[in-house]
Design a protein around this motif. Sequence first.
Motif, PDB file in Angstrom:
ATOM      1  N   VAL A   1       1.163  -5.064  -6.465  1.00  0.00           N
ATOM      2  CA  VAL A   1       0.569  -6.072  -5.582  1.00  0.00           C
ATOM      3  C   VAL A   1       0.241  -5.457  -4.221  1.00  0.00           C
ATOM      4  O   VAL A   1      -0.791  -5.772  -3.619  1.00  0.00           O
ATOM      5  N   GLN A   2       1.091  -4.558  -3.748  1.00  0.00           N
ATOM      6  CA  GLN A   2       0.807  -3.884  -2.480  1.00  0.00           C
ATOM      7  C   GLN A   2      -0.464  -3.051  -2.582  1.00  0.00           C
ATOM      8  O   GLN A   2      -1.235  -2.950  -1.621  1.00  0.00           O
ATOM      9  N   ALA A   3      -0.721  -2.475  -3.741  1.00  0.00           N
ATOM     10  CA  ALA A   3      -1.939  -1.689  -3.941  1.00  0.00           C
ATOM     11  C   ALA A   3      -3.184  -2.559  -3.783  1.00  0.00           C
ATOM     12  O   ALA A   3      -4.181  -2.142  -3.180  1.00  0.00           O
ATOM     13  N   VAL A   4      -3.118  -3.789  -4.303  1.00  0.00           N
ATOM     14  CA  VAL A   4      -4.235  -4.725  -4.140  1.00  0.00           C
ATOM     15  C   VAL A   4      -4.406  -5.085  -2.670  1.00  0.00           C
ATOM     16  O   VAL A   4      -5.515  -5.092  -2.133  1.00  0.00           O
ATOM     17  N   CYS A   5      -3.298  -5.388  -2.019  1.00  0.00           N
ATOM     18  CA  CYS A   5      -3.324  -5.773  -0.606  1.00  0.00           C
ATOM     19  C   CYS A   5      -3.888  -4.647   0.258  1.00  0.00           C
ATOM     20  O   CYS A   5      -4.663  -4.883   1.192  1.00  0.00           O
ATOM     21  N   ASP A   6      -3.541  -3.418  -0.070  1.00  0.00           N
ATOM     22  CA  ASP A   6      -4.030  -2.272   0.703  1.00  0.00           C
ATOM     23  C   ASP A   6      -5.521  -2.038   0.487  1.00  0.00           C
ATOM     24  O   ASP A   6      -6.226  -1.565   1.384  1.00  0.00           O
ATOM     25  N   SER A   7      -6.005  -2.358  -0.701  1.00  0.00           N
ATOM     26  CA  SER A   7      -7.419  -2.116  -1.012  1.00  0.00           C
ATOM     27  C   SER A   7      -8.338  -3.157  -0.387  1.00  0.00           C
ATOM     28  O   SER A   7      -9.511  -2.868  -0.132  1.00  0.00           O
ATOM     29  N   PHE A   8      -7.826  -4.370  -0.174  1.00  0.00           N
ATOM     30  CA  PHE A   8      -8.660  -5.463   0.327  1.00  0.00           C
ATOM     31  C   PHE A   8      -8.073  -6.022   1.620  1.00  0.00           C
ATOM     32  O   PHE A   8      -7.159  -6.848   1.598  1.00  0.00           O
ATOM     33  N   PRO A   9      -8.564  -5.575   2.770  1.00  0.00           N
ATOM     34  CA  PRO A   9      -7.988  -5.983   4.061  1.00  0.00           C
ATOM     35  C   PRO A   9      -8.131  -7.466   4.369  1.00  0.00           C
ATOM     36  O   PRO A   9      -7.484  -7.951   5.296  1.00  0.00           O
ATOM     37  N   ALA A  10      -8.953  -8.195   3.627  1.00  0.00           N
ATOM     38  CA  ALA A  10      -9.067  -9.637   3.862  1.00  0.00           C
ATOM     39  C   ALA A  10      -7.916 -10.410   3.231  1.00  0.00           C
ATOM     40  O   ALA A  10      -7.773 -11.613   3.463  1.00  0.00           O
TER      41      ALA A  10
ATOM     42  N   CYS B   1       7.493 -15.999  -6.331  1.00  0.00           N
ATOM     43  CA  CYS B   1       7.697 -14.599  -6.730  1.00  0.00           C
ATOM     44  C   CYS B   1       8.611 -13.929  -5.705  1.00  0.00           C
ATOM     45  O   CYS B   1       8.147 -13.195  -4.819  1.00  0.00           O
ATOM     46  N   LEU B   2       9.889 -14.209  -5.790  1.00  0.00           N
ATOM     47  CA  LEU B   2      10.835 -13.685  -4.805  1.00  0.00           C
ATOM     48  C   LEU B   2      10.895 -12.156  -4.814  1.00  0.00           C
ATOM     49  O   LEU B   2      11.219 -11.534  -3.808  1.00  0.00           O
ATOM     50  N   ASN B   3      10.551 -11.555  -5.947  1.00  0.00           N
ATOM     51  CA  ASN B   3      10.593 -10.096  -6.033  1.00  0.00           C
ATOM     52  C   ASN B   3       9.443  -9.430  -5.272  1.00  0.00           C
ATOM     53  O   ASN B   3       9.417  -8.206  -5.133  1.00  0.00           O
ATOM     54  N   LEU B   4       8.499 -10.239  -4.763  1.00  0.00           N
ATOM     55  CA  LEU B   4       7.353  -9.680  -4.049  1.00  0.00           C
ATOM     56  C   LEU B   4       7.473  -9.843  -2.529  1.00  0.00           C
ATOM     57  O   LEU B   4       6.502  -9.677  -1.804  1.00  0.00           O
ATOM     58  N   MET B   5       8.648 -10.169  -2.049  1.00  0.00           N
ATOM     59  CA  MET B   5       8.817 -10.437  -0.619  1.00  0.00           C
ATOM     60  C   MET B   5       8.581  -9.196   0.246  1.00  0.00           C
ATOM     61  O   MET B   5       8.337  -9.300   1.441  1.00  0.00           O
ATOM     62  N   SER B   6       8.606  -8.034  -0.361  1.00  0.00           N
ATOM     63  CA  SER B   6       8.381  -6.807   0.414  1.00  0.00           C
ATOM     64  C   SER B   6       6.897  -6.483   0.592  1.00  0.00           C
ATOM     65  O   SER B   6       6.551  -5.554   1.321  1.00  0.00           O
ATOM     66  N   VAL B   7       6.018  -7.242  -0.061  1.00  0.00           N
ATOM     67  CA  VAL B   7       4.575  -6.994   0.043  1.00  0.00           C
ATOM     68  C   VAL B   7       4.057  -7.576   1.357  1.00  0.00           C
ATOM     69  O   VAL B   7       4.299  -8.749   1.665  1.00  0.00           O
ATOM     70  N   HIS B   8       3.344  -6.763   2.130  1.00  0.00           N
ATOM     71  CA  HIS B   8       2.809  -7.229   3.412  1.00  0.00           C
ATOM     72  C   HIS B   8       1.442  -6.617   3.672  1.00  0.00           C
ATOM     73  O   HIS B   8       1.166  -5.480   3.270  1.00  0.00           O
ATOM     74  N   CYS B   9       0.602  -7.382   4.365  1.00  0.00           N
ATOM     75  CA  CYS B   9      -0.697  -6.859   4.782  1.00  0.00           C
ATOM     76  C   CYS B   9      -0.506  -5.990   6.027  1.00  0.00           C
ATOM     77  O   CYS B   9       0.549  -6.003   6.661  1.00  0.00           O
ATOM     78  N   ALA B  10      -1.571  -5.270   6.404  1.00  0.00           N
ATOM     79  CA  ALA B  10      -1.474  -4.314   7.508  1.00  0.00           C
ATOM     80  C   ALA B  10      -1.120  -4.997   8.825  1.00  0.00           C
ATOM     81  O   ALA B  10      -0.300  -4.487   9.597  1.00  0.00           O
ATOM     82  N   CYS B  11      -1.741  -6.165   9.077  1.00  0.00           N
ATOM     83  CA  CYS B  11      -1.481  -6.819  10.363  1.00  0.00           C
ATOM     84  C   CYS B  11      -0.072  -7.398  10.428  1.00  0.00           C
ATOM     85  O   CYS B  11       0.536  -7.482  11.494  1.00  0.00           O
ATOM     86  N   ALA B  12       0.491  -7.786   9.283  1.00  0.00           N
ATOM     87  CA  ALA B  12       1.870  -8.274   9.274  1.00  0.00           C
ATOM     88  C   ALA B  12       2.837  -7.145   9.595  1.00  0.00           C
ATOM     89  O   ALA B  12       3.809  -7.316  10.335  1.00  0.00           O
ATOM     90  N   VAL B  13       2.541  -5.955   9.056  1.00  0.00           N
ATOM     91  CA  VAL B  13       3.375  -4.787   9.348  1.00  0.00           C
ATOM     92  C   VAL B  13       3.280  -4.423  10.818  1.00  0.00           C
ATOM     93  O   VAL B  13       4.282  -4.126  11.484  1.00  0.00           O
TER      94      VAL B  13
END
Length: 338
Positions: free
Chosen positions: A289-298, A313-325
């Motif tokens: 999921v992070q790979a998708v998020c990294d590929s599409f900045p929107a 999806c509690l197992n995906l809580m570590s996924v973040h977009c660039a601006c959130a980071v």
Amino acid sequence: MDGGVIARWKDIPMELLLQIISLVDDRTVIVASGVCRGWRDAICFGLLHLSLSWCKKNMNNLVLSLVPKFAKLQTLILRQDKPQLADDAVDTIASYCRDLQVLDLRKSFKLSDRSLYALAHGCRDLKKLNISGCTSFSDTALAYLASYCRKLKVLNLCGCVKATSDTALQVIGQYCNHLQSVNLGWCENVSDVGVMSLAYGCPDLRSLDLCGCVLITDNSVIALANMCPHLRSLGLYYCQNITDRAMYSLAHSIKNKPTKWAPGKCKNDHDGLRTLNISQCTALTPPAVQAVCDSFPALHTCSGRHSLIMSGCLNLMSVHCACAVQAHRTAAFHHPAH
């Protein structure tokens, strides 16, 4: 008027009258059409958009009486909280409104296949059709409509369980090649066969809602990633057969598109996926999921801009977009740990 004055209501020029009418609600338009013959003729000739969704009772009779007068309509909105429309009303629409491009029949539970057959013959210029919640339609009638209404760009079939079969979607993919937005939410009989038919037949597809389509697998998403370069919104809520393979196909799809910018990244927030709903897709892992998020900045996970939706999806809580980071780093800088 060449230095003259408008002394009587009937002397108002058609162009001015239509501008005035555009400022009032649809009930007032209907009343105005009964003021005099001149107003009736002007409104009936010039009225292009009409909504009767405000009508809580007797909408069917209202359609039967009004539609023959407003034959130039291009948009007709007939949303209902309680089902009122019957097939004879749609027959009338199909007979008189030959220029109709937008039709909303949402929650018309009483309509039968007869209505779709009528629209297929009478309204071939339809571009937007909403029949969500029309549970009585069959897939045979929907396929028949698609074979005639080939200009469709927006099609809402949410909840049309009987009508939305793989067979119907195969016909839609064959004939409705201009489709840009399709809602198949909660059409639980749809499988990869139907979705792949849309992907291969509708290359301009930009929005597809597959929420609750529990039979689809990664193959559907892979076909969409490969064949629909303009896809901007994808709903996969509760599609629990979707795995990381589907996510990586989306993430890598941008690399296969001819671009003038660096491969693997969208040019700006307006390119590629803008909305992705993977709620309750519990088989997915953070790296995919992070790979998708990294590929599409929107795609955003940050507060107030959630367009990557991952509830359940509690197992995906570590996924973040660039601006959130970046926001997290800024906050850590201004508030260092003691």
